[in-house]
Structures are given as structure tokens and as C-alpha cells.
Write a protein that holds these residues in place. Structure first.
Motif, mmCIF file in Angstrom:
data_model
loop_
_atom_site.group_PDB
_atom_site.id
_atom_site.type_symbol
_atom_site.label_atom_id
_atom_site.label_comp_id
_atom_site.label_asym_id
_atom_site.label_seq_id
_atom_site.Cartn_x
_atom_site.Cartn_y
_atom_site.Cartn_z
ATOM 1 N N ARG A 157 1.115 14.172 46.039
ATOM 2 C CA ARG A 157 0.875 13.827 44.633
ATOM 3 C C ARG A 157 1.735 12.625 44.238
ATOM 4 N NH1 ARG A 157 -0.960 16.864 40.034
ATOM 5 N NH2 ARG A 157 -0.187 15.938 38.120
ATOM 6 N N GLU A 158 2.981 12.629 44.672
ATOM 7 C CA GLU A 158 3.907 11.533 44.383
ATOM 8 C C GLU A 158 3.370 10.220 44.953
ATOM 9 O OE1 GLU A 158 7.147 9.247 43.278
ATOM 10 O OE2 GLU A 158 6.586 11.247 42.601
ATOM 11 N N ARG A 159 2.871 10.240 46.172
ATOM 12 C CA ARG A 159 2.285 9.034 46.788
ATOM 13 C C ARG A 159 1.112 8.524 45.971
ATOM 14 N NH1 ARG A 159 0.041 10.518 52.058
ATOM 15 N NH2 ARG A 159 -0.707 8.379 52.074
ATOM 16 N N ILE A 160 0.271 9.432 45.518
ATOM 17 C CA ILE A 160 -0.901 9.049 44.733
ATOM 18 C C ILE A 160 -0.461 8.406 43.419
ATOM 19 C CG2 ILE A 160 -2.943 9.888 43.504
ATOM 20 C CD1 ILE A 160 -3.084 12.144 45.677
ATOM 21 N N VAL A 161 0.472 9.038 42.720
ATOM 22 C CA VAL A 161 0.941 8.526 41.424
ATOM 23 C C VAL A 161 1.594 7.158 41.599
ATOM 24 C CG1 VAL A 161 2.570 8.904 39.524
ATOM 25 C CG2 VAL A 161 1.159 10.792 40.340
ATOM 26 N N ARG A 162 2.436 7.020 42.612
ATOM 27 C CA ARG A 162 3.139 5.751 42.838
ATOM 28 C C ARG A 162 2.143 4.628 43.143
ATOM 29 N NH1 ARG A 162 5.775 6.266 47.578
ATOM 30 N NH2 ARG A 162 6.623 8.214 46.809
ATOM 31 N N ALA A 163 1.184 4.904 44.017
ATOM 32 C CA ALA A 163 0.183 3.883 44.367
ATOM 33 C C ALA A 163 -0.707 3.556 43.166
ATOM 34 C CB ALA A 163 -0.662 4.364 45.545
ATOM 35 N N ALA A 164 -1.095 4.573 42.417
ATOM 36 C CA ALA A 164 -1.939 4.351 41.237
ATOM 37 C C ALA A 164 -1.192 3.554 40.184
ATOM 38 C CB ALA A 164 -2.409 5.690 40.661
ATOM 39 N N SER A 165 0.087 3.807 40.025
ATOM 40 C CA SER A 165 0.881 3.080 39.044
ATOM 41 C C SER A 165 0.841 1.585 39.339
ATOM 42 C CB SER A 165 2.322 3.592 39.038
ATOM 43 O OG SER A 165 3.097 2.884 38.102
ATOM 44 N N ARG A 166 1.037 1.228 40.584
ATOM 45 C CA ARG A 166 0.989 -0.189 40.979
ATOM 46 C C ARG A 166 -0.408 -0.757 40.768
ATOM 47 N NH1 ARG A 166 4.180 -3.016 43.695
ATOM 48 N NH2 ARG A 166 2.594 -3.880 45.047
ATOM 49 N N ARG A 196 -1.291 -1.245 37.027
ATOM 50 C CA ARG A 196 -0.604 -2.399 36.456
ATOM 51 C C ARG A 196 -1.166 -3.706 36.996
ATOM 52 N NH1 ARG A 196 5.472 -0.880 37.514
ATOM 53 N NH2 ARG A 196 4.545 0.632 38.919
ATOM 54 N N ALA A 197 -1.609 -3.696 38.239
ATOM 55 C CA ALA A 197 -2.145 -4.918 38.839
ATOM 56 C C ALA A 197 -3.561 -5.232 38.372
ATOM 57 C CB ALA A 197 -2.124 -4.804 40.360
ATOM 58 N N LYS A 198 -4.389 -4.183 38.213
ATOM 59 C CA LYS A 198 -5.813 -4.412 37.972
ATOM 60 C C LYS A 198 -6.335 -3.835 36.663
ATOM 61 C CE LYS A 198 -6.792 -4.642 42.840
ATOM 62 N NZ LYS A 198 -7.683 -4.283 43.919
ATOM 63 N N GLY A 199 -5.497 -3.119 35.932
ATOM 64 C CA GLY A 199 -5.950 -2.506 34.699
ATOM 65 C C GLY A 199 -6.531 -1.125 34.943
ATOM 66 N N GLY A 200 -6.752 -0.418 33.862
ATOM 67 C CA GLY A 200 -7.233 0.957 33.952
ATOM 68 C C GLY A 200 -8.629 1.085 34.512
ATOM 69 N N LYS A 201 -9.464 0.117 34.232
ATOM 70 C CA LYS A 201 -10.843 0.174 34.711
ATOM 71 C C LYS A 201 -10.972 -0.396 36.117
ATOM 72 C CE LYS A 201 -12.245 1.686 30.724
ATOM 73 N NZ LYS A 201 -12.343 3.087 30.524
ATOM 74 N N GLY A 202 -9.941 -1.050 36.598
ATOM 75 C CA GLY A 202 -10.016 -1.721 37.887
ATOM 76 C C GLY A 202 -9.660 -0.855 39.074
ATOM 77 N N LEU A 203 -9.504 0.432 38.866
ATOM 78 C CA LEU A 203 -9.112 1.318 39.957
ATOM 79 C C LEU A 203 -10.209 2.345 40.202
ATOM 80 C CD1 LEU A 203 -6.763 2.377 41.856
ATOM 81 C CD2 LEU A 203 -6.285 3.977 40.029
ATOM 82 N N LYS A 242 -9.238 11.225 36.081
ATOM 83 C CA LYS A 242 -8.617 9.906 36.229
ATOM 84 C C LYS A 242 -7.661 9.645 35.074
ATOM 85 C CE LYS A 242 -9.798 5.019 36.826
ATOM 86 N NZ LYS A 242 -10.886 4.043 36.959
ATOM 87 N N ASP A 243 -7.999 10.131 33.870
ATOM 88 C CA ASP A 243 -7.100 9.954 32.718
ATOM 89 C C ASP A 243 -5.753 10.626 32.954
ATOM 90 O OD1 ASP A 243 -8.907 8.424 31.336
ATOM 91 O OD2 ASP A 243 -9.390 9.955 29.840
ATOM 92 N N GLN A 244 -5.769 11.799 33.569
ATOM 93 C CA GLN A 244 -4.510 12.483 33.859
ATOM 94 C C GLN A 244 -3.675 11.640 34.820
ATOM 95 O OE1 GLN A 244 -4.845 16.301 35.813
ATOM 96 N NE2 GLN A 244 -2.646 16.682 35.703
ATOM 97 N N LEU A 245 -4.311 11.131 35.862
ATOM 98 C CA LEU A 245 -3.600 10.264 36.797
ATOM 99 C C LEU A 245 -3.093 9.018 36.091
ATOM 100 C CD1 LEU A 245 -2.662 9.315 39.599
ATOM 101 C CD2 LEU A 245 -4.975 8.407 39.955
ATOM 102 N N PHE A 246 -3.931 8.431 35.249
ATOM 103 C CA PHE A 246 -3.556 7.219 34.527
ATOM 104 C C PHE A 246 -2.296 7.443 33.705
ATOM 105 C CE2 PHE A 246 -4.068 4.283 30.886
ATOM 106 C CZ PHE A 246 -4.075 3.092 31.576
ATOM 107 N N ALA A 247 -2.257 8.543 32.946
ATOM 108 C CA ALA A 247 -1.085 8.833 32.115
ATOM 109 C C ALA A 247 0.162 9.013 32.976
ATOM 110 C CB ALA A 247 -1.336 10.082 31.267
#
Length: 193
Positions: free
Chosen positions: A12-21, A24-31, A54-59
Motif C-alpha cells: 500500500r505504501e509503494r502504491i501511495v508513494r508512486a501515486a503521489s509522484r 503531482r507530475a500529471k494531475g489527478g486526471k492524468g493517472l 481512485k479518490d481515496q488513493l488521490f487523497a
């Protein structure tokens, strides 16, 4: 095969860390969740073992982004001579490095233009994370009370995030550097002198 709770936590930590980057790089719709999971050598279906949406991951990813930004600013503050912490924050925030690396930078600056379009519940979580981040920094701002310092912090970061975005939008590197240089000088004079 069943995984240990520690393995699940680390995944879960790996997913959150990668999603965070990525956010920030591509925006919320870009993932795309499928692309994110594939890059991590995980299955798309495995995403739903960790997140309801996806919203939960985004937050969670933006909350992590604020934590990472605070840690980076904290390192800069620690290296600053006493009394020059705010100047160091401004210099680092409005640096060419921060401008060039949205994926590693402030989530507020990276996502501010689209945050207002998200559902209220998601915006509440983002605002809570943002306020916690700003609260750590507000102590370095001028003001007679904690409330004044907090208000000054919101003003400062709103302006710096805007300047950073204008600089990121500039096609000409000299123009981008001039925007950052002018903004640094303005905010240092307004808040540090």
C-alpha cells in the motif's frame, strides 16, 4: 497465497508513494490506475484490495505529498542559520529545482488549478492536509499571534504557488528564471525584512 499484514502495508505504501509522484507530475486526471499498478508490477485488481476508489488513493497520495514536502522544507530549515528559516523556505520553494520537478514538489502548487473541481469530501481531506503542512511552517512567519502567522502563511504560499505555476508555464527559460527571481525577492522583502 495470503500475504502478511506487513507485506500488505508495504505494498500500500509503494502504491501511495508512486501515486503521489504521478498525481503531482500529471494531475489527478492524468493517472490511470492500471498503468500505475503495472509500473509497480502489481495487478489492476490488486488495487481494490488496498483502496475503495481512485479518490481515496488521490487523497492519501496528496497527504503523502504534503508530508514529503514538509520533510524537504524541514531539511532546508535545519540547515538555515537561526532567524533565516523563512528566507530559506522561500528560496527553496521558488527555486529552479522545485520549478523543474513538480513530481517531487509541493502538491498545492502542482494541483491547485484542479483541486477546486474535486468533490467536497475530497477537498476537505486535501484542505486538512494542506493546513497541517502550513501549520508547521507558520511559526516562521511574522505576526503577533498564531492566527496572524497562519494567515500570513496562507497568503505567502498562495502567492508562491501561483508564481511557481506561472514560471512552470513559461516556455522561455530566461523568462522562467526571471519570474522565480522576482517572486523570491518580493516575498523575502515582504515577509523577512
Amino acid at each position: 497465497m495470503r500475504y502478511s499484514s506487513e507485506h500488505k502495508r508495504q505494498t500500500r505504501e509503494r502504491i501511495v508513494r508512486a501515486a503521489s509522484r504521478q498525481f503531482r507530475a500529471k494531475g489527478g486526471k492524468g493517472l490511470a490506475i492500471g498503468d500505475l499498478m503495472e509500473k509497480l508490477d502489481l495487478t489492476h485488481g490488486g488495487f481494490y484490495r488496498h483502496f475503495g476508489s481512485k479518490d481515496q488513493l488521490f487523497a492519501e497520495a496528496l497527504e503523502r505529498g504534503f508530508e514529503e514536502a514538509a520533510a524537504r522544507l524541514g531539511k532546508g530549515i535545519e540547515a538555515a542559520p537561526p532567524g533565516s528559516e523563512l528566507k530559506r523556505i522561500i528560496e527553496r520553494y521558488l527555486s529552479a529545482e522545485h520549478c523543474a520537478n513538480a513530481a517531487d514538489g509541493c502538491p498545492f502548487a502542482a494541483m491547485m488549478s484542479e483541486m477546486s473541481r474535486y468533490p467536497r469530501g475530497l477537498r476537505v481531506r486535501i484542505e486538512r492536509a494542506m493546513r497541517a503542512h502550513f501549520k508547521k511552517i507558520a511559526k516562521f512567519l511574522p505576526g503577533a499571534t498564531g492566527r496572524e502567522r497562519g494567515q500570513n502563511c496562507l497568503i505567502l504560499f498562495s502567492g508562491m504557488a501561483g508564481a511557481l505555476n506561472v514560471a512552470r508555464a513559461a516556455a522561455n527559460p530566461e523568462h522562467r528564471d526571471a519570474i522565480l527571481r522576482s517572486a523570491r525577492a518580493f516575498y523575502i522583502k515582504a515577509f523577512c525584512e
